[in-house]
Motif scaffolding. Sequence first.
Motif, PDB file in Angstrom:
ATOM      1  N   THR A 152      11.590  -2.805  -7.554  1.00  0.00           N
ATOM      2  CA  THR A 152      10.901  -3.780  -6.699  1.00  0.00           C
ATOM      3  C   THR A 152      11.057  -3.438  -5.217  1.00  0.00           C
ATOM      4  OG1 THR A 152      12.877  -5.172  -6.759  1.00  0.00           O
ATOM      5  CG2 THR A 152      11.134  -5.682  -8.341  1.00  0.00           C
ATOM      6  N   VAL A 153      12.053  -2.608  -4.891  1.00  0.00           N
ATOM      7  CA  VAL A 153      12.238  -2.182  -3.494  1.00  0.00           C
ATOM      8  C   VAL A 153      11.436  -0.907  -3.281  1.00  0.00           C
ATOM      9  CG1 VAL A 153      13.873  -1.417  -1.733  1.00  0.00           C
ATOM     10  CG2 VAL A 153      14.534  -3.209  -3.353  1.00  0.00           C
ATOM     11  N   GLN A 154      10.304  -1.043  -2.607  1.00  0.00           N
ATOM     12  CA  GLN A 154       9.446   0.114  -2.377  1.00  0.00           C
ATOM     13  C   GLN A 154       9.890   0.844  -1.110  1.00  0.00           C
ATOM     14  OE1 GLN A 154       5.267  -0.251  -3.305  1.00  0.00           O
ATOM     15  NE2 GLN A 154       5.556  -2.380  -3.874  1.00  0.00           N
ATOM     16  N   ILE A 155       9.796   2.166  -1.159  1.00  0.00           N
ATOM     17  CA  ILE A 155      10.235   3.012  -0.047  1.00  0.00           C
ATOM     18  C   ILE A 155       9.057   3.847   0.409  1.00  0.00           C
ATOM     19  CG2 ILE A 155      11.872   4.809   0.665  1.00  0.00           C
ATOM     20  CD1 ILE A 155      13.631   3.857  -1.736  1.00  0.00           C
ATOM     21  N   GLY A 156       8.837   3.877   1.708  1.00  0.00           N
ATOM     22  CA  GLY A 156       7.731   4.659   2.257  1.00  0.00           C
ATOM     23  C   GLY A 156       8.223   5.817   3.103  1.00  0.00           C
ATOM     24  N   LEU A 157       7.373   6.820   3.234  1.00  0.00           N
ATOM     25  CA  LEU A 157       7.635   7.977   4.097  1.00  0.00           C
ATOM     26  C   LEU A 157       6.445   8.150   5.014  1.00  0.00           C
ATOM     27  CD1 LEU A 157       9.207  10.687   4.811  1.00  0.00           C
ATOM     28  CD2 LEU A 157       7.688  11.767   3.136  1.00  0.00           C
ATOM     29  N   ILE A 158       6.715   8.295   6.310  1.00  0.00           N
ATOM     30  CA  ILE A 158       5.636   8.562   7.259  1.00  0.00           C
ATOM     31  C   ILE A 158       6.057   9.666   8.221  1.00  0.00           C
ATOM     32  CG2 ILE A 158       6.392   6.678   8.798  1.00  0.00           C
ATOM     33  CD1 ILE A 158       3.396   6.307   9.530  1.00  0.00           C
ATOM     34  N   THR A 159       5.227  10.719   8.290  1.00  0.00           N
ATOM     35  CA  THR A 159       5.451  11.802   9.251  1.00  0.00           C
ATOM     36  C   THR A 159       4.117  12.096   9.921  1.00  0.00           C
ATOM     37  OG1 THR A 159       4.926  13.623   7.745  1.00  0.00           O
ATOM     38  CG2 THR A 159       7.214  12.792   7.700  1.00  0.00           C
ATOM     39  N   GLY A 160       4.091  13.098  10.768  1.00  0.00           N
ATOM     40  CA  GLY A 160       2.841  13.443  11.438  1.00  0.00           C
ATOM     41  C   GLY A 160       1.791  14.015  10.502  1.00  0.00           C
ATOM     42  N   THR A 161       2.239  14.501   9.322  1.00  0.00           N
ATOM     43  CA  THR A 161       1.293  15.175   8.431  1.00  0.00           C
ATOM     44  C   THR A 161       1.041  14.475   7.100  1.00  0.00           C
ATOM     45  OG1 THR A 161       3.083  16.523   7.505  1.00  0.00           O
ATOM     46  CG2 THR A 161       1.862  17.447   9.371  1.00  0.00           C
ATOM     47  N   HIS A 175       7.130   9.479  -6.831  1.00  0.00           N
ATOM     48  CA  HIS A 175       6.445   8.983  -5.638  1.00  0.00           C
ATOM     49  C   HIS A 175       5.057   9.605  -5.568  1.00  0.00           C
ATOM     50  CE1 HIS A 175       7.282  12.870  -3.715  1.00  0.00           C
ATOM     51  NE2 HIS A 175       8.538  12.735  -4.106  1.00  0.00           N
ATOM     52  N   THR A 176       4.224   9.026  -4.737  1.00  0.00           N
ATOM     53  CA  THR A 176       2.850   9.509  -4.648  1.00  0.00           C
ATOM     54  C   THR A 176       2.434   9.617  -3.183  1.00  0.00           C
ATOM     55  OG1 THR A 176       0.591   9.077  -5.384  1.00  0.00           O
ATOM     56  CG2 THR A 176       1.845   7.177  -4.716  1.00  0.00           C
ATOM     57  N   HIS A 177       1.500  10.522  -2.917  1.00  0.00           N
ATOM     58  CA  HIS A 177       0.921  10.656  -1.576  1.00  0.00           C
ATOM     59  C   HIS A 177      -0.116   9.552  -1.396  1.00  0.00           C
ATOM     60  CE1 HIS A 177       2.527  14.639  -0.382  1.00  0.00           C
ATOM     61  NE2 HIS A 177       2.652  14.782  -1.693  1.00  0.00           N
ATOM     62  N   ILE A 178      -0.078   8.907  -0.237  1.00  0.00           N
ATOM     63  CA  ILE A 178      -1.081   7.876   0.051  1.00  0.00           C
ATOM     64  C   ILE A 178      -1.608   8.076   1.470  1.00  0.00           C
ATOM     65  CG2 ILE A 178      -0.164   6.142  -1.536  1.00  0.00           C
ATOM     66  CD1 ILE A 178       1.220   4.802   0.817  1.00  0.00           C
ATOM     67  N   SER A 179      -2.687   7.397   1.789  1.00  0.00           N
ATOM     68  CA  SER A 179      -3.271   7.534   3.127  1.00  0.00           C
ATOM     69  C   SER A 179      -2.439   6.742   4.137  1.00  0.00           C
ATOM     70  CB  SER A 179      -4.711   7.029   3.130  1.00  0.00           C
ATOM     71  OG  SER A 179      -4.728   5.621   2.970  1.00  0.00           O
ATOM     72  N   LYS A 180      -2.493   7.166   5.373  1.00  0.00           N
ATOM     73  CA  LYS A 180      -1.740   6.477   6.428  1.00  0.00           C
ATOM     74  C   LYS A 180      -2.208   5.028   6.601  1.00  0.00           C
ATOM     75  CE  LYS A 180      -0.161   7.103  11.179  1.00  0.00           C
ATOM     76  NZ  LYS A 180      -0.204   7.958  12.380  1.00  0.00           N
ATOM     77  N   PRO A 181      -3.531   4.765   6.650  1.00  0.00           N
ATOM     78  CA  PRO A 181      -3.964   3.362   6.787  1.00  0.00           C
ATOM     79  C   PRO A 181      -3.441   2.465   5.661  1.00  0.00           C
ATOM     80  CG  PRO A 181      -5.803   4.840   7.221  1.00  0.00           C
ATOM     81  CD  PRO A 181      -4.683   5.690   6.698  1.00  0.00           C
ATOM     82  N   GLN A 182      -3.427   3.016   4.425  1.00  0.00           N
ATOM     83  CA  GLN A 182      -2.938   2.221   3.296  1.00  0.00           C
ATOM     84  C   GLN A 182      -1.439   1.936   3.437  1.00  0.00           C
ATOM     85  OE1 GLN A 182      -4.702   0.874   0.273  1.00  0.00           O
ATOM     86  NE2 GLN A 182      -2.834  -0.237   0.733  1.00  0.00           N
ATOM     87  N   LEU A 183      -0.674   2.965   3.814  1.00  0.00           N
ATOM     88  CA  LEU A 183       0.769   2.780   4.002  1.00  0.00           C
ATOM     89  C   LEU A 183       1.034   1.734   5.083  1.00  0.00           C
ATOM     90  CD1 LEU A 183       3.735   3.852   3.389  1.00  0.00           C
ATOM     91  CD2 LEU A 183       3.455   5.192   5.451  1.00  0.00           C
ATOM     92  N   LEU A 184       0.342   1.862   6.211  1.00  0.00           N
ATOM     93  CA  LEU A 184       0.562   0.924   7.322  1.00  0.00           C
ATOM     94  C   LEU A 184       0.184  -0.502   6.928  1.00  0.00           C
ATOM     95  CD1 LEU A 184      -0.675   3.069  10.354  1.00  0.00           C
ATOM     96  CD2 LEU A 184       1.678   2.616   9.660  1.00  0.00           C
ATOM     97  N   LYS A 185      -0.848  -0.624   6.122  1.00  0.00           N
ATOM     98  CA  LYS A 185      -1.277  -1.949   5.655  1.00  0.00           C
ATOM     99  C   LYS A 185      -0.174  -2.583   4.802  1.00  0.00           C
ATOM    100  CE  LYS A 185      -4.849  -4.223   2.895  1.00  0.00           C
ATOM    101  NZ  LYS A 185      -5.983  -4.028   1.977  1.00  0.00           N
ATOM    102  N   TRP A 186       0.394  -1.785   3.883  1.00  0.00           N
ATOM    103  CA  TRP A 186       1.461  -2.300   3.024  1.00  0.00           C
ATOM    104  C   TRP A 186       2.720  -2.622   3.811  1.00  0.00           C
ATOM    105  CZ3 TRP A 186       0.422   1.842  -1.293  1.00  0.00           C
ATOM    106  CH2 TRP A 186      -0.581   1.354  -2.154  1.00  0.00           C
ATOM    107  N   VAL A 187       3.015  -1.811   4.810  1.00  0.00           N
ATOM    108  CA  VAL A 187       4.189  -2.068   5.661  1.00  0.00           C
ATOM    109  C   VAL A 187       3.984  -3.373   6.423  1.00  0.00           C
ATOM    110  CG1 VAL A 187       5.491  -1.275   7.689  1.00  0.00           C
ATOM    111  CG2 VAL A 187       4.906   0.348   5.882  1.00  0.00           C
ATOM    112  N   GLU A 188       2.775  -3.527   6.971  1.00  0.00           N
ATOM    113  CA  GLU A 188       2.464  -4.746   7.739  1.00  0.00           C
ATOM    114  C   GLU A 188       2.553  -5.994   6.865  1.00  0.00           C
ATOM    115  OE1 GLU A 188      -0.937  -6.363  10.874  1.00  0.00           O
ATOM    116  OE2 GLU A 188      -1.336  -4.584   9.657  1.00  0.00           O
ATOM    117  N   ASN A 189       2.160  -5.863   5.597  1.00  0.00           N
ATOM    118  CA  ASN A 189       2.226  -6.993   4.668  1.00  0.00           C
ATOM    119  C   ASN A 189       3.629  -7.261   4.143  1.00  0.00           C
ATOM    120  OD1 ASN A 189      -0.513  -7.257   4.908  1.00  0.00           O
ATOM    121  ND2 ASN A 189      -1.016  -6.195   3.008  1.00  0.00           N
TER     122      ASN A 189
END
Length: 205
Positions: A152-161, A175-189
């Motif tokens: 239930t504890v989700q972990i994200g990775l964000i780098t320049g690439t 883990h899976t590769h996702i788009s930056k907008p999707q990651l940021l949306k989930w982080v914001e939520n």
Amino acid sequence: KYNLPGLRTALYWIHLPKKPADAEAAKKRFAFEEIFFIQLARLRDKINYQSNPAFKITSAEKDLADFIGRFPFKLTAGQNKAIADIMKDFASDKPMTRLLEGDVGSGKTAVAASTAYAAVRAGLEVAYMVPTEILAKQHFESFINYFSHMPTVQIGLITGTECRKFPSKISPDNHTHISKPQLLKWVENGEIPILIGTHALIQKS
């Protein structure tokens, strides 16, 4: 305490010393004074910083002990002390200013994961910034290992690439590769409580 000359004497000796020892004593006085005022400025900044509001984070000792108990190794006395000190700071109403130092492989990430767990348990989100993409990926993998029993504890990775997320909906153990907008949306939520990354973490978006 250090028998340093007064300001008037030091100014005279630095320009017109009667003997080499006078010039050396004056030099020491001015060096001491410079460091002294740097320390005073740092202390003033620290006091000002600690007047800012802070999150008060408390975590049940048993929960934290259970989390740490799942590690494939036993924590050292130094790691236990570091975690205890950080938890003490967390429980205070002042912002923490602490440097965790140790050789490569000394277990700093285990300390970080343990204290991140405490923050997440308190309903907060954790941003974990590292200087390079390689390190970001290494820490992402390490955190996955530490939190693998808590899907239930989700972990994200964000780098320049790239951006990644654990666990993956397709493969819960991976883990899976996702788009930056999707990651940021989930982080914001608030869906991804732990985000590991490079300086990409502090970009505007």
